[in-house]
Enzyme design. Structure first.
Site, mmCIF file in Angstrom:
data_model
loop_
_atom_site.group_PDB
_atom_site.id
_atom_site.type_symbol
_atom_site.label_atom_id
_atom_site.label_comp_id
_atom_site.label_asym_id
_atom_site.label_seq_id
_atom_site.Cartn_x
_atom_site.Cartn_y
_atom_site.Cartn_z
ATOM 1 C CB ILE A 96 -61.540 36.130 94.042
ATOM 2 C CG1 ILE A 96 -62.287 34.918 93.491
ATOM 3 C CG2 ILE A 96 -62.007 36.483 95.449
ATOM 4 C CD1 ILE A 96 -62.066 33.633 94.300
ATOM 5 C CE LYS A 124 -52.683 31.377 91.807
ATOM 6 N NZ LYS A 124 -53.529 30.366 91.185
ATOM 7 C CB VAL A 129 -53.923 36.269 95.092
ATOM 8 C CG1 VAL A 129 -54.419 35.228 96.086
ATOM 9 C CG2 VAL A 129 -52.482 36.645 95.392
ATOM 10 C CB THR A 146 -54.410 34.194 78.498
ATOM 11 O OG1 THR A 146 -53.940 33.053 77.781
ATOM 12 C CG2 THR A 146 -55.832 33.944 78.956
ATOM 13 C CD GLU A 159 -50.233 25.963 81.332
ATOM 14 O OE1 GLU A 159 -49.671 25.815 80.234
ATOM 15 O OE2 GLU A 159 -50.914 26.952 81.629
ATOM 16 N N GLY A 194 -57.228 34.999 90.669
ATOM 17 C CA GLY A 194 -57.784 35.560 89.425
ATOM 18 C C GLY A 194 -58.797 36.667 89.645
ATOM 19 C CE LYS A 197 -50.090 32.491 88.753
ATOM 20 N NZ LYS A 197 -51.391 32.366 88.152
HETATM 21 N N1 LIG Z 1 -53.805 32.989 82.216
HETATM 22 C C1 LIG Z 1 -54.467 33.235 83.354
HETATM 23 O O1 LIG Z 1 -55.645 32.905 83.475
HETATM 24 C C2 LIG Z 1 -53.788 33.917 84.491
HETATM 25 C C3 LIG Z 1 -54.489 34.109 85.705
HETATM 26 C C4 LIG Z 1 -53.879 34.800 86.746
HETATM 27 C C5 LIG Z 1 -52.598 35.263 86.588
HETATM 28 N N2 LIG Z 1 -51.922 35.037 85.403
HETATM 29 C C6 LIG Z 1 -50.562 35.555 85.271
HETATM 30 O O2 LIG Z 1 -50.556 36.525 84.229
HETATM 31 C C7 LIG Z 1 -49.298 36.508 83.576
HETATM 32 C C8 LIG Z 1 -49.504 36.286 82.080
HETATM 33 O O3 LIG Z 1 -50.147 35.042 81.898
HETATM 34 P P1 LIG Z 1 -50.769 34.618 80.473
HETATM 35 O O4 LIG Z 1 -51.551 33.376 80.732
HETATM 36 O O5 LIG Z 1 -51.422 35.762 79.832
HETATM 37 O O6 LIG Z 1 -49.432 34.224 79.674
HETATM 38 P P2 LIG Z 1 -49.263 33.961 78.106
HETATM 39 O O7 LIG Z 1 -50.590 33.742 77.471
HETATM 40 O O8 LIG Z 1 -48.209 32.932 77.988
HETATM 41 O O9 LIG Z 1 -48.689 35.357 77.568
HETATM 42 C C9 LIG Z 1 -47.413 35.805 77.856
HETATM 43 C C10 LIG Z 1 -47.118 37.008 76.983
HETATM 44 O O10 LIG Z 1 -45.817 37.483 77.328
HETATM 45 C C11 LIG Z 1 -45.116 37.740 76.121
HETATM 46 N N3 LIG Z 1 -43.684 37.611 76.365
HETATM 47 C C12 LIG Z 1 -42.996 36.513 76.749
HETATM 48 N N4 LIG Z 1 -41.677 36.786 76.812
HETATM 49 C C13 LIG Z 1 -41.547 38.084 76.452
HETATM 50 C C14 LIG Z 1 -40.448 38.950 76.295
HETATM 51 N N5 LIG Z 1 -39.208 38.545 76.537
HETATM 52 N N6 LIG Z 1 -40.693 40.212 75.903
HETATM 53 C C15 LIG Z 1 -41.936 40.661 75.641
HETATM 54 N N7 LIG Z 1 -43.019 39.877 75.785
HETATM 55 C C16 LIG Z 1 -42.821 38.610 76.167
HETATM 56 C C17 LIG Z 1 -45.627 36.734 75.130
HETATM 57 O O11 LIG Z 1 -45.358 37.218 73.825
HETATM 58 P P3 LIG Z 1 -45.812 36.410 72.490
HETATM 59 O O12 LIG Z 1 -47.325 36.414 72.534
HETATM 60 O O13 LIG Z 1 -45.302 37.227 71.364
HETATM 61 O O14 LIG Z 1 -45.215 35.053 72.610
HETATM 62 C C18 LIG Z 1 -47.102 36.698 75.478
HETATM 63 O O15 LIG Z 1 -47.808 37.699 74.789
HETATM 64 C C19 LIG Z 1 -48.471 35.425 84.271
HETATM 65 O O16 LIG Z 1 -47.715 36.004 85.308
HETATM 66 C C20 LIG Z 1 -49.537 34.527 84.888
HETATM 67 O O17 LIG Z 1 -49.085 33.826 86.020
HETATM 68 C C21 LIG Z 1 -52.492 34.384 84.365
#
Ligand SMILES: NC(=O)c1ccc[n+]([C@@H]2O[C@H](COP(=O)([O-])OP(=O)(O)OC[C@H]3O[C@@H](n4cnc5c(N)ncnc54)[C@H](OP(=O)(O)O)[C@@H]3O)[C@@H](O)[C@H]2O)c1
Length: 431
Positions: free
Chosen positions: A139, A208, A135, A15, A193, A137, A108
């Site tokens: 903001i 956070k 923290v 994402t 989730e 998103g 985080k």
């Molecule tokens: N989603 C949000 O709105 C949001 C908001 C604030 C903060 N965050 C933080 O941002 C981070 C990412 O969140 P997300 O929602 O984008 O997660 P996500 O959609 O689950 O994406 C995770 C990515 O990491 C890759 N990945 C996982 N294991 C890996 C490995 N061993 N080697 C290389 N790549 C690997 C995955 O690859 P594949 O695609 O190939 O499986 C995927 O592309 C997290 O720390 C989350 O807490 C997210």
């Protein structure tokens, strides 16, 4: 423009990673103008190279291993968007720092668990460890605390730090439905989730809050000091009573300076319905900072999602592009001074108490005697209906009371014969 481009290595293309790649492409001219140099993604890493992500990845070098990406000569900055407090995310960030690369992360869990050690390592290497997106998103609260509000001593920082919980509590209030029912709906809509524990148990908000506390109070991140309660015990009837009493129920993360040290707590709170935070609904986040010179500042916005999170990541990237590298937690990592955590049983505040009691003579006198013995005083009392011999809800609002005295009184009240359920308490936060 002659300045050399800033080269990003994006680890994680989910994402947030997908959003960052899109933003860098779509806003290339804007970024170059604001940063004084072009910003480019040069290399990427994810688990599955063949997954269709709706992105053209051909311009970028591909690394199966994010640690290899982190050490690669093709990048200046590692943008870590994998997630998790351990494993590949941590290894890649450590490698980037050791290789003299700046780091931007949205993780985080990683910062809450390992932020102190990573900040020390980054400062020793003279590189940035930026984590705005971790923290609240979109903001820019990290920047606000670290820079815009740097002239203030903070007395309290609090906020709605988890959009899933805020969505559930808002929907419960709007529809009168119970927690489980609304959780199912939130999952179906993609706001929760499949395994919602991390969010609804308050752990995500605690990560956070621990980070905000370090930033605001200049202390090391201390996740273990956060008192954590989730929202699964909030019931429709409490939301109804809250409305009747002029409150809304929110899951807040609160860091407050008290005579006993700094309180860090995540739990459902009743907040006055006229307060700014009470009116932040749905998946939105909000953070309120109270500083001695600025007074109160309120920030509100989207706490998650591709666009808002990528926006926060790019704010961090732009600082690096401009050559701005600030200590991760407002003061140099080696100068972070531990602050006594205030014990939760010394917490003082008003409480909402809901009892289910058999409607019979003398019950209220028994309750009053126990409260008096613990020096707890009642500001108001509400009884819903009368039904002699049957259980009825009785709600009490206490004046300022100490947590330990409340807990003892509630145990004794729960043991009264006429009290048919364990008393339910919700702390009231005065804003
Ligand atoms: N989603 C949000 O709105 C949001 C908001 C604030 C903060 N965050 C933080 O941002 C981070 C990412 O969140 P997300 O929602 O984008 O997660 P996500 O959609 O689950 O994406 C995770 C990515 O990491 C890759 N990945 C996982 N294991 C890996 C490995 N061993 N080697 C290389 N790549 C690997 C995955 O690859 P594949 O695609 O190939 O499986 C995927 O592309 C997290 O720390 C989350 O807490 C997210």
């Amino acid at each position: 423009m002659s300045a050399s481009p800033l080269r990003l290595g994006v680890a994680g293309l989910g994402t947030v990673g997908g959003g960052v790649v899109r933003l860098v492409t779509e806003q290339a001219d804007l970024l170059a103008a604001r940063c004084g140099r072009p910003v480019q993604v040069t290399a990427v890493s994810a688990r599955d190279k063949n997954r269709d992500r709706g992105l053209d990845l051909t311009p970028y070098a591909w690394h199966d291993d994010p640690v290899e990406l982190a050490r690669s000569d093709d990048i200046d900055v590692l943008v870590e968007l994998i997630g998790g407090d351990d494993g590949p995310a941590k290894l890649a960030v450590e490698m980037a720092i050791a290789s003299g690369k700046d780091v931007v992360t949205a993780n985080k869990a990683l910062i809450a668990h390992h932020g102190n050690a990573l900040a020390l390592a980054a400062e020793a290497q003279g590189v940035a460890l930026n984590y705005e997106a971790a923290v609240a998103g979109g903001i820019p609260i990290v920047k606000a605390l670290r820079e815009g509000l740097a002239g203030n001593r903070f007395s309290r920082i609090y906020g709605i730090l988890n959009g899933t919980c805020n969505y559930i509590l808002s929907a419960m209030r709007d529809s009168g439905r119970d927690f489980d029912d609304v959780l199912d709906e939130a999952q179906a809509l993609g706001y929760a989730e499949a395994d919602p524990a991390f969010d609804v148990d308050g752990v995500d908000a605690a990560h956070k809050l621990a980070i905000l506390t370090a930033l605001a109070f200049g202390c090391p991140v201390n996740l273990g000091a956060v008192h954590i309660e989730g929202i699964h015990n909030v019931s429709a009837i409490d939301i109804e009573f809250a409305t009747e009493l002029g409150y809304r129920i929110k899951l807040l993360g609160i860091a407050r300076l008290t005579a006993n040290g700094v309180e860090q707590r995540v739990h459902p709170c009743m907040v006055a319905e006229g307060s700014a935070i009470a009116n932040v609904g749905g998946v939105f986040n909000a953070v309120v900072a109270e500083g001695d010179f600025v007074d109160r500042v309120v920030f509100e916005g989207r706490g998650a999602g591709e666009g808002p999170t990528a926006s926060a990541v790019m704010g961090d990237v732009c600082d690096i592009a401009r050559g701005i590298r600030l200590p991760a937690f407002s003061v140099a990592a080696s100068d972070l001074a531990a602050i006594d955590p205030a014990p939760m049983d010394r917490h003082v505040g008003p409480y909402y108490v809901r009892l289910t009691v058999i409607d019979q003579p003398g019950v209220i006198a028994d309750l009053s005697a126990i409260l008096r013995d613990h020096q707890l005083s009642i500001g108001s009392m509400l009884q819903r209906g009368r039904d002699p011999g049957e259980p009825v809800p009785v709600v009490l609002i206490t004046h300022e009371s100490e947590e330990a005295a409340m807990a003892q009184a509630m145990t004794q009240i729960g043991n009264l014969e006429a009290v048919v359920e364990q008393p339910k308490i919700i702390r009231i936060e005065e804003l």
